[in-house]
Design a protein around this motif. Structure first.
Motif, PDB file in Angstrom:
ATOM      1  N   ARG A 188     -66.636 -51.036  48.071  1.00  0.00           N
ATOM      2  CA  ARG A 188     -67.618 -49.895  48.127  1.00  0.00           C
ATOM      3  C   ARG A 188     -68.843 -50.454  48.842  1.00  0.00           C
ATOM      4  O   ARG A 188     -69.596 -49.838  49.689  1.00  0.00           O
ATOM      5  N   ALA A 189     -69.374 -51.645  48.339  1.00  0.00           N
ATOM      6  CA  ALA A 189     -70.543 -52.158  48.786  1.00  0.00           C
ATOM      7  C   ALA A 189     -70.561 -52.461  50.464  1.00  0.00           C
ATOM      8  O   ALA A 189     -71.248 -52.267  51.195  1.00  0.00           O
ATOM      9  N   GLU A 190     -69.301 -52.866  50.703  1.00  0.00           N
ATOM     10  CA  GLU A 190     -68.778 -53.250  52.194  1.00  0.00           C
ATOM     11  C   GLU A 190     -68.797 -52.026  52.976  1.00  0.00           C
ATOM     12  O   GLU A 190     -69.420 -52.112  54.098  1.00  0.00           O
ATOM     13  N   LEU A 191     -68.063 -51.148  52.511  1.00  0.00           N
ATOM     14  CA  LEU A 191     -68.141 -49.777  53.117  1.00  0.00           C
ATOM     15  C   LEU A 191     -69.537 -49.199  53.288  1.00  0.00           C
ATOM     16  O   LEU A 191     -69.959 -48.532  54.274  1.00  0.00           O
ATOM     17  N   GLU A 192     -70.398 -49.215  52.118  1.00  0.00           N
ATOM     18  CA  GLU A 192     -71.600 -48.643  52.344  1.00  0.00           C
ATOM     19  C   GLU A 192     -72.509 -49.345  53.408  1.00  0.00           C
ATOM     20  O   GLU A 192     -73.195 -48.749  54.297  1.00  0.00           O
ATOM     21  N   ILE A 211     -56.404 -57.679  35.304  1.00  0.00           N
ATOM     22  CA  ILE A 211     -56.209 -56.962  36.449  1.00  0.00           C
ATOM     23  C   ILE A 211     -57.235 -55.683  36.835  1.00  0.00           C
ATOM     24  O   ILE A 211     -57.773 -55.578  37.771  1.00  0.00           O
ATOM     25  N   ALA A 212     -57.452 -55.067  35.498  1.00  0.00           N
ATOM     26  CA  ALA A 212     -58.360 -54.090  35.654  1.00  0.00           C
ATOM     27  C   ALA A 212     -59.877 -54.293  36.129  1.00  0.00           C
ATOM     28  O   ALA A 212     -60.488 -53.851  36.981  1.00  0.00           O
ATOM     29  N   ARG A 213     -60.185 -55.569  35.591  1.00  0.00           N
ATOM     30  CA  ARG A 213     -61.539 -56.309  35.943  1.00  0.00           C
ATOM     31  C   ARG A 213     -61.597 -56.593  37.461  1.00  0.00           C
ATOM     32  O   ARG A 213     -62.444 -56.271  37.995  1.00  0.00           O
ATOM     33  N   CYS A 214     -60.546 -57.254  37.900  1.00  0.00           N
ATOM     34  CA  CYS A 214     -60.571 -57.716  39.184  1.00  0.00           C
ATOM     35  C   CYS A 214     -60.399 -56.274  40.284  1.00  0.00           C
ATOM     36  O   CYS A 214     -61.085 -56.357  41.281  1.00  0.00           O
ATOM     37  N   THR A 215     -59.711 -55.402  39.770  1.00  0.00           N
ATOM     38  CA  THR A 215     -59.690 -54.196  40.448  1.00  0.00           C
ATOM     39  C   THR A 215     -60.987 -53.677  40.462  1.00  0.00           C
ATOM     40  O   THR A 215     -61.494 -52.955  41.668  1.00  0.00           O
ATOM     41  N   ASP A 216     -61.836 -53.509  39.470  1.00  0.00           N
ATOM     42  CA  ASP A 216     -63.259 -53.104  39.357  1.00  0.00           C
ATOM     43  C   ASP A 216     -63.968 -54.134  40.347  1.00  0.00           C
ATOM     44  O   ASP A 216     -64.911 -53.149  41.082  1.00  0.00           O
ATOM     45  N   GLU A 217     -64.039 -55.355  40.269  1.00  0.00           N
ATOM     46  CA  GLU A 217     -64.683 -56.062  41.287  1.00  0.00           C
ATOM     47  C   GLU A 217     -64.282 -55.677  42.466  1.00  0.00           C
ATOM     48  O   GLU A 217     -65.324 -55.463  43.556  1.00  0.00           O
TER      49      GLU A 217
END
Length: 116
Positions: free
Chosen positions: A94-98, A82-88
């Motif tokens: 973030r990339a999409e927002l940027e 879950i942590a890995r997926c959340t990070d991904e």
């Protein structure tokens, strides 16, 4: 004649006593062997039952411990996934927002340049 008869009777009594003692000894030995064999079988049966119970209890305890460990490992693994997926997802978002912000800035810049 009486003395001979008495001696003969005494010898006969002694012989019979010896025979009876020998028979009695054999019967006692046989009885002892049978009792020993029976007791040995009973003890072996009890010991087998105790061992089987002990093995079943040990198996159950080990199964419980392994299940608890496995559950803990699965929970840890799920939490890590879950942590890995959340990070991904956060990184993608973030990339999409940027990208979205960059595109909006570019659009606004183009519009402002066109107006100016």
């Amino acid at each position: 004649h009486r003395a001979e008869l008495e001696r003969s009777v005494e010898e006969a009594i002694a012989r019979c006593t010896d025979e009876l003692t020998a028979r009695h000894r054999e019967e006692l030995e046989r009885s002892g062997e049978e009792t020993t064999a029976r007791c040995t079988l009973e003890l072996a049966a009890r010991h087998r039952a105790e061992l089987e119970r002990s093995v079943e209890e040990t198996t159950a305890r080990c199964t419980d411990e392994l299940t608890a460990r496995h559950r803990a490992e699965l929970e840890r693994s799920v939490e890590e996934a879950i942590a890995r997926c959340t990070d991904e997802l956060t990184a993608r978002h973030r990339a999409e927002l940027e990208r979205s912000v960059e595109e909006a800035i570019a659009r606004c810049t183009d519009e402002l340049t066109a107006r100016h």
